[in-house]
Write an enzyme that holds these catalytic residues in place. Sequence first.
Site, mmCIF file in Angstrom:
data_model
loop_
_atom_site.group_PDB
_atom_site.id
_atom_site.type_symbol
_atom_site.label_atom_id
_atom_site.label_comp_id
_atom_site.label_asym_id
_atom_site.label_seq_id
_atom_site.Cartn_x
_atom_site.Cartn_y
_atom_site.Cartn_z
ATOM 1 N N ARG A 21 9.118 -11.895 -15.880
ATOM 2 C CA ARG A 21 10.540 -11.258 -16.339
ATOM 3 C C ARG A 21 11.533 -12.368 -16.544
ATOM 4 N NH1 ARG A 21 10.035 -5.520 -15.940
ATOM 5 N NH2 ARG A 21 11.811 -5.412 -17.057
ATOM 6 N N ARG A 25 18.140 -9.571 -18.456
ATOM 7 C CA ARG A 25 19.312 -9.188 -18.248
ATOM 8 C C ARG A 25 20.207 -10.224 -17.227
ATOM 9 N NH1 ARG A 25 17.480 -3.166 -16.911
ATOM 10 N NH2 ARG A 25 16.054 -4.791 -16.088
ATOM 11 N N ARG A 34 21.437 -9.128 -26.811
ATOM 12 C CA ARG A 34 20.930 -7.619 -26.349
ATOM 13 C C ARG A 34 21.886 -6.776 -26.931
ATOM 14 N NH1 ARG A 34 20.316 -3.155 -25.153
ATOM 15 N NH2 ARG A 34 19.217 -2.181 -23.405
ATOM 16 N N ASP A 71 7.376 -5.490 -24.505
ATOM 17 C CA ASP A 71 7.056 -4.617 -23.268
ATOM 18 C C ASP A 71 5.931 -4.066 -23.412
ATOM 19 O OD1 ASP A 71 9.208 -3.417 -21.274
ATOM 20 O OD2 ASP A 71 7.585 -1.880 -21.640
ATOM 21 N N TYR A 147 2.650 5.673 -17.102
ATOM 22 C CA TYR A 147 3.902 6.101 -17.929
ATOM 23 C C TYR A 147 3.740 7.111 -18.881
ATOM 24 C CZ TYR A 147 6.642 2.290 -15.928
ATOM 25 O OH TYR A 147 6.973 1.391 -15.074
#
Length: 340
Positions: A21, A25, A34, A71, A147
């Site tokens: 990752r 952010r 973004r 992702d 998920y």
Amino acid sequence: MIFIDACFRKKTPYTPIWMMRQAGRYLPQYMEVRNSVKDFLALCKDPKLAAEVTLQPVDILDVDAAILFSDILVIPLEMGMDLKFKKGEGPVFENPIRDFKDLEKLYNYPEERLTYVYETIKIVRKKLSKKKALIGFSGSPWTIATYMVEGRGSKTYAAIKKLIYTNPKFMHALLIKLTEAIKAYLIKQIESGVNAVQIFDSWASALEKDKFFEFSWDYMVQIAEFIKDRYPNIPVILFPKGVAGYLDGIYGKFDVFSVDWGTPMDLAKNYLGDRYVLQGNLEPTRLYSKEATKEGVEKIIKIMGAKEGHIFNLGHGMLPDLPVENAKYLVELVHDLTKR
Ligand code: CP3
């Protein structure tokens, strides 16, 4: 490429490092890109912008590999599921998959629709230094399935685990469908230019030992072996998170075992160090403090030695508010302390 040599236990001038990752952010440059698009998925689907954020950590931190910006959930998205990333909640599927009827509605060839990913790879590989590797990735069938069945992140995994014990036939059908899609998806990533692939099994620890091997690991190994048979020069990295107690059962043809932060590195080395190159495993939260970072790095390097057989990484993903300065410090420190 130092990173690729290290995956094959070849001699390298130092221990290479990248961070799970690493694009995200905590980087102000990421936030700028973004904020210029509607949402996170719009960024994943825009090859030019996705390529730009893939390259950011290489330029900013000098890590030895870039990881494709995308992702793990683009597979169920392109199987036709309705995916939204909700603020504060993370990914949500409004209509989770619970039975054979739901399963039949899914499109079988998501890899055909993931053209924006292959486009991103081509742009990145053109711009990235020849010395740096580009890592492609996928989620594991099990982690993607959590998920799809739960509909969102879960604390207990009760919905999917109930199916494991009450309807294993259905669970295997779902996992087989995902396994076939992931094989084709990773092959297409390789043919578009990635130099290595990693499979993230973030929720491996939700399963008891025998169920982990039956419902997760076995499918990951099937994918790894499918790739190794076709592309022996492409390293395959497997990352099952939270499996310290299951190391005695690890098997299969792949190159690098990525060790999570909850697994002591000396334990992983004893069980797996002869058979696989090990990647890891700094506890990511240490990066809030330079002192804690240094202490953690020194401990890992003492165990693994400044030599072949180790790729430095975090033991899970970067957190969104980590100081960039400390991430830079980590990269410099690892390169410095492991110089041969
Ligand atoms: O830098 C990189 O590692 C490449 C990009 C990458 C992302 N997700 C971007 C992302 C990778 C490799 C992933 C993998 C991923 N996605 C995993 C496995 C790794 C892990 O952390 O365990 C999982 C479980 C997911 C699913 C996912 N995606 C969740 C649970 C979330 C929300 C939680 C969060 O971190 O916000 C995402 C969103 C996501 N994926 C973001 C990024 C940069 C944040 C979205 C944003 O910018 O708003």
